[in-house]
Design a protein around this motif. Structure first.
Motif, PDB file in Angstrom:
ATOM      1  N   UNK A 187      10.129   2.128  -0.902  1.00 41.62           N
ATOM      2  CA  UNK A 187       9.263   2.982   0.432  1.00 41.62           C
ATOM      3  C   UNK A 187      10.452   3.693   1.146  1.00 41.62           C
ATOM      4  N   UNK A 188      11.605   3.059   1.413  1.00 37.58           N
ATOM      5  CA  UNK A 188      12.597   3.646   2.576  1.00 37.58           C
ATOM      6  C   UNK A 188      13.284   4.858   1.506  1.00 37.58           C
ATOM      7  N   UNK A 189      13.543   4.760   0.248  1.00 40.79           N
ATOM      8  CA  UNK A 189      14.237   5.523  -0.423  1.00 40.79           C
ATOM      9  C   UNK A 189      13.482   6.458  -1.390  1.00 40.79           C
ATOM     10  N   UNK A 190      12.220   6.223  -1.857  1.00 43.93           N
ATOM     11  CA  UNK A 190      11.551   6.753  -2.683  1.00 43.93           C
ATOM     12  C   UNK A 190      11.350   8.227  -2.333  1.00 43.93           C
ATOM     13  N   UNK A 213      10.000  14.233  -1.684  1.00 44.81           N
ATOM     14  CA  UNK A 213       8.641  14.409  -1.508  1.00 44.81           C
ATOM     15  C   UNK A 213       8.986  14.360   0.149  1.00 44.81           C
ATOM     16  N   UNK A 214       8.604  15.389   0.918  1.00 45.50           N
ATOM     17  CA  UNK A 214       8.778  15.365   2.346  1.00 45.50           C
ATOM     18  C   UNK A 214       7.757  14.384   3.132  1.00 45.50           C
ATOM     19  N   UNK A 215       6.746  14.041   2.652  1.00 48.65           N
ATOM     20  CA  UNK A 215       5.946  13.213   3.518  1.00 48.65           C
ATOM     21  C   UNK A 215       6.604  11.651   3.083  1.00 48.65           C
ATOM     22  N   UNK A 216       6.651  11.395   1.903  1.00 49.31           N
ATOM     23  CA  UNK A 216       7.401   9.986   1.492  1.00 49.31           C
ATOM     24  C   UNK A 216       8.759   9.939   2.219  1.00 49.31           C
ATOM     25  N   UNK A 217       9.535  10.710   2.215  1.00 53.18           N
ATOM     26  CA  UNK A 217      10.933  10.923   2.971  1.00 53.18           C
ATOM     27  C   UNK A 217      10.647  10.401   4.603  1.00 53.18           C
ATOM     28  N   UNK A 218       9.563  11.013   5.262  1.00 56.09           N
ATOM     29  CA  UNK A 218       9.441  10.931   6.593  1.00 56.09           C
ATOM     30  C   UNK A 218       8.717   9.453   6.636  1.00 56.09           C
ATOM     31  N   UNK A 219       7.906   9.050   5.733  1.00 57.04           N
ATOM     32  CA  UNK A 219       7.477   7.625   5.802  1.00 57.04           C
ATOM     33  C   UNK A 219       8.640   6.706   5.636  1.00 57.04           C
ATOM     34  N   UNK A 247       0.796  -1.139  -0.114  1.00 55.10           N
ATOM     35  CA  UNK A 247      -0.145  -0.037  -0.089  1.00 55.10           C
ATOM     36  C   UNK A 247       0.767   1.231  -0.045  1.00 55.10           C
ATOM     37  N   UNK A 248       1.810   1.221   0.774  1.00 57.46           N
ATOM     38  CA  UNK A 248       2.918   2.462   0.773  1.00 57.46           C
ATOM     39  C   UNK A 248       3.623   2.634  -0.412  1.00 57.46           C
ATOM     40  N   UNK A 277      16.030  24.635  -5.571  1.00 55.38           N
ATOM     41  CA  UNK A 277      16.459  23.478  -5.079  1.00 55.38           C
ATOM     42  C   UNK A 277      15.295  22.898  -4.263  1.00 55.38           C
ATOM     43  N   UNK A 278      14.525  23.734  -3.664  1.00 59.41           N
ATOM     44  CA  UNK A 278      13.488  23.223  -2.443  1.00 59.41           C
ATOM     45  C   UNK A 278      12.097  23.589  -3.207  1.00 59.41           C
ATOM     46  N   UNK A 279      11.867  23.869  -4.350  1.00 60.34           N
ATOM     47  CA  UNK A 279      10.531  24.257  -4.766  1.00 60.34           C
ATOM     48  C   UNK A 279       9.405  23.247  -4.663  1.00 60.34           C
ATOM     49  N   UNK A 280       9.937  22.105  -4.985  1.00 64.67           N
ATOM     50  CA  UNK A 280       8.958  20.700  -4.753  1.00 64.67           C
ATOM     51  C   UNK A 280       8.532  20.733  -3.183  1.00 64.67           C
ATOM     52  N   UNK A 281       9.554  20.991  -2.522  1.00 63.46           N
ATOM     53  CA  UNK A 281       9.151  20.697  -1.110  1.00 63.46           C
ATOM     54  C   UNK A 281       8.356  21.833  -0.548  1.00 63.46           C
ATOM     55  N   UNK A 282       8.576  23.013  -0.957  1.00 67.20           N
ATOM     56  CA  UNK A 282       7.650  24.205  -0.566  1.00 67.20           C
ATOM     57  C   UNK A 282       6.165  23.866  -1.408  1.00 67.20           C
ATOM     58  N   UNK A 283       6.255  23.376  -2.380  1.00 64.81           N
ATOM     59  CA  UNK A 283       4.742  23.171  -3.245  1.00 64.81           C
ATOM     60  C   UNK A 283       3.993  22.218  -2.287  1.00 64.81           C
ATOM     61  N   UNK A 284       4.720  21.028  -2.032  1.00 68.93           N
ATOM     62  CA  UNK A 284       4.286  19.900  -0.983  1.00 68.93           C
ATOM     63  C   UNK A 284       3.593  20.225   0.236  1.00 68.93           C
TER      64      UNK A 284
END
Length: 233
Positions: free
Chosen positions: A142-145, A151-157, A93-94, A219-226
């Protein structure tokens, strides 16, 4: 062609609503996959596990190479399938909630790498079946995606899953009796490779008149967007 909010596979959700929709799809895909696995187990058990014997991956058996795609769906016992079902659903699922199309490609890749490693390096008298290779592949993915997709959320997951289930790696090394560590290792390699191959290739978002929004080439544009999509900015 995909829209600017999707990657070249057209599977990456652009905002919370799409993420929820893809998560719902991922749930039903994994539910369906588990249903197939358990139905096969019922047929397998009724036939004294003939399916597992007939479609197991055997090292060096050229005629059995297509079985690489079937073996992950089969198991040797009820205990075998029960131990695999929970991790398969959770990690599957993840791995799938960011896009089901991408997930299907990932699953095929993991099945091939896991089965290929067994086919190449396992002893010739060993028959290998089971979803463990998929589990290890989804785990690695899941660990490295989040690192590849930024993606902040995926990194935390990934950090949480990696810290919580790092013990899984102990059965991806030689020495565990009755366990195909080669299949686990091959699946893990496939998951890590898949995280890179199926990484987010979206074009940078367009610039905004909002002075609080970073430039599209930042370099952090995607992070700010998420963070903005989640209401945190």
């Amino acid at each position: 062609m995909g829209t600017p909010d999707k990657d070249r596979l057209g599977v990456l959700p652009a905002g919370p609503e799409q993420m929820i929709a893809e998560a719902r799809k991922a749930f039903f895909v994994m539910f369906g996959l588990l249903a197939v696995v358990w139905l096969l187990q019922l047929a397998n058990y009724a036939d004294h596990y003939a399916l597992s014997r007939d479609y197991a991956v055997v090292s060096g058996d050229v005629g059995g190479l297509p079985d690489i795609l079937v073996a992950p769906l089969l198991h040797w016992s009820w205990a075998h399938i029960e131990s695999n079902s929970g991790p398969l659903f959770v990690f599957g699922f993840l791995a799938a909630y960011r896009g089901v199309v991408r997930f299907l490609g990932l699953t095929l890749l993991i099945a091939v790498t896991s089965g290929a490693v067994v086919w190449l390096f396992e002893r010739g008298d060993v028959q290998t079946v089971g979803a463990s290779g998929l589990i290890f592949g989804y785990f690695g993915y899941v660990v490295v995606r989040g690192l590849f997709d930024r993606h902040l959320i995926d990194t935390l997951v990934g950090v949480v899953m990696g810290a919580s289930f790092a013990y899984l790696l102990t059965v991806a090394v030689p020495g565990t009796p009755g366990v195909s560590w080669l299949g686990h290792l091959g699946g893990l390699v496939g998951g890590l490779l898949g995280a890179w191959l199926f990484r987010d290739r979206r074009p940078r978002p367009n610039g905004s008149d909002d002075t609080l929004q970073p430039r599209s080439d930042h370099p952090r544009a995607d992070l700010h967007k998420e963070l903005g999509d989640l209401g945190l900015l």
